[in-house]
Design a protein around this motif. Sequence first.
Motif, PDB file in Angstrom:
ATOM      1  N   LYS A   1      -1.826   6.095   7.915  1.00  0.00           N
ATOM      2  CA  LYS A   1      -3.027   6.148   7.083  1.00  0.00           C
ATOM      3  C   LYS A   1      -2.929   7.346   6.158  1.00  0.00           C
ATOM      4  O   LYS A   1      -2.128   8.262   6.378  1.00  0.00           O
ATOM      5  CB  LYS A   1      -4.294   6.175   7.919  1.00  0.00           C
ATOM      6  N   GLU A   2      -3.737   7.325   5.135  1.00  0.00           N
ATOM      7  CA  GLU A   2      -3.759   8.383   4.133  1.00  0.00           C
ATOM      8  C   GLU A   2      -3.958   9.747   4.790  1.00  0.00           C
ATOM      9  O   GLU A   2      -4.842   9.921   5.626  1.00  0.00           O
ATOM     10  CB  GLU A   2      -4.897   8.112   3.130  1.00  0.00           C
ATOM     11  N   GLY A   3      -3.113  10.702   4.425  1.00  0.00           N
ATOM     12  CA  GLY A   3      -3.266  12.073   4.897  1.00  0.00           C
ATOM     13  C   GLY A   3      -2.673  12.377   6.259  1.00  0.00           C
ATOM     14  O   GLY A   3      -2.849  13.489   6.755  1.00  0.00           O
TER      15      GLY A   3
ATOM     16  N   LYS B   1       5.202  10.336  -0.533  1.00  0.00           N
ATOM     17  CA  LYS B   1       4.572   9.026  -0.724  1.00  0.00           C
ATOM     18  C   LYS B   1       5.303   8.043   0.179  1.00  0.00           C
ATOM     19  O   LYS B   1       6.523   8.042   0.246  1.00  0.00           O
ATOM     20  CB  LYS B   1       4.676   8.589  -2.180  1.00  0.00           C
TER      21      LYS B   1
ATOM     22  N   LYS C   1       0.841  -1.189   0.000  1.00  0.00           N
ATOM     23  CA  LYS C   1       0.000   0.000   0.000  1.00  0.00           C
ATOM     24  C   LYS C   1       0.879   1.242   0.000  1.00  0.00           C
ATOM     25  O   LYS C   1       1.890   1.305   0.684  1.00  0.00           O
ATOM     26  CB  LYS C   1      -0.914   0.027   1.218  1.00  0.00           C
ATOM     27  N   THR C   2       0.450   2.238  -0.765  1.00  0.00           N
ATOM     28  CA  THR C   2       1.152   3.519  -0.804  1.00  0.00           C
ATOM     29  C   THR C   2       0.216   4.589  -0.268  1.00  0.00           C
ATOM     30  O   THR C   2      -0.936   4.674  -0.679  1.00  0.00           O
ATOM     31  CB  THR C   2       1.595   3.861  -2.233  1.00  0.00           C
ATOM     32  N   PHE C   3       0.728   5.386   0.661  1.00  0.00           N
ATOM     33  CA  PHE C   3      -0.049   6.446   1.286  1.00  0.00           C
ATOM     34  C   PHE C   3       0.587   7.789   0.984  1.00  0.00           C
ATOM     35  O   PHE C   3       1.811   7.904   0.897  1.00  0.00           O
ATOM     36  CB  PHE C   3      -0.088   6.257   2.813  1.00  0.00           C
ATOM     37  N   ASN C   4      -0.249   8.804   0.860  1.00  0.00           N
ATOM     38  CA  ASN C   4       0.233  10.179   0.791  1.00  0.00           C
ATOM     39  C   ASN C   4       0.228  10.717   2.208  1.00  0.00           C
ATOM     40  O   ASN C   4      -0.817  10.748   2.868  1.00  0.00           O
ATOM     41  CB  ASN C   4      -0.687  11.030  -0.095  1.00  0.00           C
ATOM     42  N   ILE C   5       1.400  11.110   2.693  1.00  0.00           N
ATOM     43  CA  ILE C   5       1.526  11.682   4.030  1.00  0.00           C
ATOM     44  C   ILE C   5       2.183  13.054   3.892  1.00  0.00           C
ATOM     45  O   ILE C   5       2.742  13.386   2.852  1.00  0.00           O
ATOM     46  CB  ILE C   5       2.346  10.771   4.974  1.00  0.00           C
TER      47      ILE C   5
ATOM     48  N   GLU D   1       2.404  -0.109   5.769  1.00  0.00           N
ATOM     49  CA  GLU D   1       1.350   0.256   6.718  1.00  0.00           C
ATOM     50  C   GLU D   1       1.884   0.704   8.059  1.00  0.00           C
ATOM     51  O   GLU D   1       1.165   1.316   8.835  1.00  0.00           O
ATOM     52  CB  GLU D   1       0.383  -0.917   6.901  1.00  0.00           C
TER      53      GLU D   1
ATOM     54  N   GLN E   1       4.336  17.073   0.974  1.00  0.00           N
ATOM     55  CA  GLN E   1       3.682  15.800   0.686  1.00  0.00           C
ATOM     56  C   GLN E   1       4.718  14.769   0.261  1.00  0.00           C
ATOM     57  O   GLN E   1       5.596  15.047  -0.544  1.00  0.00           O
ATOM     58  CB  GLN E   1       2.629  15.955  -0.405  1.00  0.00           C
TER      59      GLN E   1
END
Length: 89
Positions: free
Chosen positions: A76-78, A25, A13-17, A29, A23
């Motif tokens: 988690k995303e964001g 990537k 999984k890839t999240f934008n943080i 998890e 920002q």
Amino acid sequence: MSNESDDHNGHDKTFNIIVNGQQKKFEGESFSFQQAVEIAALGPDGPNIVFTVTYKRGQGQKPEGTMVPGDVIKVKEGMVFNVTRTDKS
């Protein structure tokens, strides 16, 4: 035949943080204190350098907090991370 569609174990999984207002990537998890420090790229550490990592928009019952060396949290995303570098000399 590719296994990409069969790999749902969460490791890809890839999240934008957001780290220090930028920002980024992030793949995976779990996110560690050390990864936050490395992504922030604030300079070298040393015996008199202390890093502080805080986060917001996290998961579950602790959506914000402070991380210390050795901590690992679920990302988690964001999510927003702030990393500061202090010279305690």
